[in-house]
Structure formats: C-alpha cells, structure tokens
Design a protein around this motif. Sequence first.
Motif, PDB file in Angstrom:
ATOM      1  N   ARG A   1      15.703  39.714  36.304  1.00 51.39           N
ATOM      2  CA  ARG A   1      15.172  38.389  35.638  1.00 51.39           C
ATOM      3  C   ARG A   1      14.494  38.717  33.415  1.00 51.39           C
ATOM      4  NH1 ARG A   1      12.492  34.087  37.907  1.00 51.39           N
ATOM      5  NH2 ARG A   1      12.872  34.408  40.536  1.00 51.39           N
ATOM      6  N   PRO A   2      14.751  37.702  32.917  1.00 51.79           N
ATOM      7  CA  PRO A   2      15.467  38.181  31.629  1.00 51.79           C
ATOM      8  C   PRO A   2      12.751  38.367  31.486  1.00 51.79           C
ATOM      9  CG  PRO A   2      16.433  37.059  31.209  1.00 51.79           C
ATOM     10  CD  PRO A   2      15.984  37.301  32.599  1.00 51.79           C
TER      11      PRO A   2
ATOM     12  N   VAL B   1       7.658  36.194  32.501  1.00 53.61           N
ATOM     13  CA  VAL B   1       6.279  35.940  32.828  1.00 53.61           C
ATOM     14  C   VAL B   1       6.165  34.368  33.093  1.00 53.61           C
ATOM     15  CG1 VAL B   1       4.185  34.992  31.426  1.00 53.61           C
ATOM     16  CG2 VAL B   1       5.762  37.558  30.754  1.00 53.61           C
ATOM     17  N   ARG B   2       7.097  33.870  33.052  1.00 57.89           N
ATOM     18  CA  ARG B   2       6.825  31.691  33.525  1.00 57.89           C
ATOM     19  C   ARG B   2       6.974  32.137  35.291  1.00 57.89           C
ATOM     20  NH1 ARG B   2      11.314  30.621  29.293  1.00 57.89           N
ATOM     21  NH2 ARG B   2       9.877  29.695  27.781  1.00 57.89           N
TER      22      ARG B   2
ATOM     23  N   CYS C   1       6.027  40.314  39.896  1.00 64.11           N
ATOM     24  CA  CYS C   1       7.083  39.698  39.237  1.00 64.11           C
ATOM     25  C   CYS C   1       7.402  40.290  38.019  1.00 64.11           C
ATOM     26  CB  CYS C   1       5.620  38.071  38.903  1.00 64.11           C
ATOM     27  SG  CYS C   1       5.895  36.480  39.986  1.00 64.11           S
ATOM     28  N   LEU C   2       7.195  40.797  37.145  1.00 62.47           N
ATOM     29  CA  LEU C   2       6.549  41.292  36.686  1.00 62.47           C
ATOM     30  C   LEU C   2       8.136  42.694  36.275  1.00 62.47           C
ATOM     31  CD1 LEU C   2       3.322  41.245  34.494  1.00 62.47           C
ATOM     32  CD2 LEU C   2       5.136  40.356  33.802  1.00 62.47           C
ATOM     33  N   GLY C   3       7.480  43.153  37.185  1.00 60.70           N
ATOM     34  CA  GLY C   3       8.728  43.939  37.622  1.00 60.70           C
ATOM     35  C   GLY C   3       9.773  44.178  38.298  1.00 60.70           C
TER      36      GLY C   3
END
Length: 161
Positions: free
Chosen positions: A108-109, A114-115, A102-104
């Motif tokens: 996405r901004p 995180v969301r 997700c964080l990589g």
Amino acid sequence: MERLRTLSEAECYERCYGWRHTEDTVKVLYREADLRAEQSDVGERLRMLLEQGYNSLGIQALLTATETPKGSFYHHFKDKEDFALQVIDRYMLDVHASLDACLGDAARPPLDRVRHFFATTHQSYREAGYMGCLLGGLGQELSGVSELFRRKIEKCFAAIA
C-alpha cells in the motif's frame, strides 16, 4: 463392594495427561492456565475501564464480571492502579501489533497504510463495543490528578508517534 478412593493430584495428572507430577510440571500448567485466563479477561477489563472509567470502576464489579476470585486478582495486581497500568501495557501491545501490520504493508502507498490503520482500529473498536481510545479516556480522567498515569500515558503516545 470396593470402596472408591480419591486420586491424588499426581495420579490425576499421570492418568489424564500422561505426565509425571513434579513441581515444575505443576508450575508450567498453572502458568499456562493463568495466561489463558488473562487473555480471555483482557477484553472485558478493557471494556469495563472504557465504559466506567478508572474512578467509577469498582474492584468487586470487575471481579464479578471476569469471574475472578479476589485472591487471584491481588496475586496478579498489587492494587487497582497496578491493574490499570497493566491493562494499558496490554492495550499498547495490541496497538503496536496493529501499527506494525498496517504501516508495514509495503503493498500500500504510505497514506493508505495510515488510513488502513485507523479504519482497522475503528472496526475492531466497533466490534468489541469499545467507546473510544483507552489512552484518551484515562488521559482525560487521570492526567490532572495522577502524575504516574500522566507519565505513563505520555510515554504511550510518544511510543506511537
């Protein structure tokens, strides 16, 4: 009438798999079977810990639910504490894999990443029937009474942060 004979383990491996029976072959096969069984039981172990908590979870109930012989359980885990610590380790592997995915995601901004992590986690928990975070549940139950679990959970949260 020809009498049937029982095949030896070596003959079974050779006939069924085309493998010569050696001690190394058997070790590899048993390890692969152990890994498959372990992976299939991880979700059930986690679900039971979340549902019942550490103190209420009985070893016999766990063995029955996972169809694990008692000897196999104690082959993999020294005791119930070791079992719970290993479930935490496995849980953390999944958490880190999800965080990395997700964080990589550079498409996405940062705030959306995180969301997305929390939305993905929430959805996977709902699908699996989990009732919350393993670290949160065990932390509330055990941190005040077990220094080992307190340190373990503290390290897990630090690794996530």
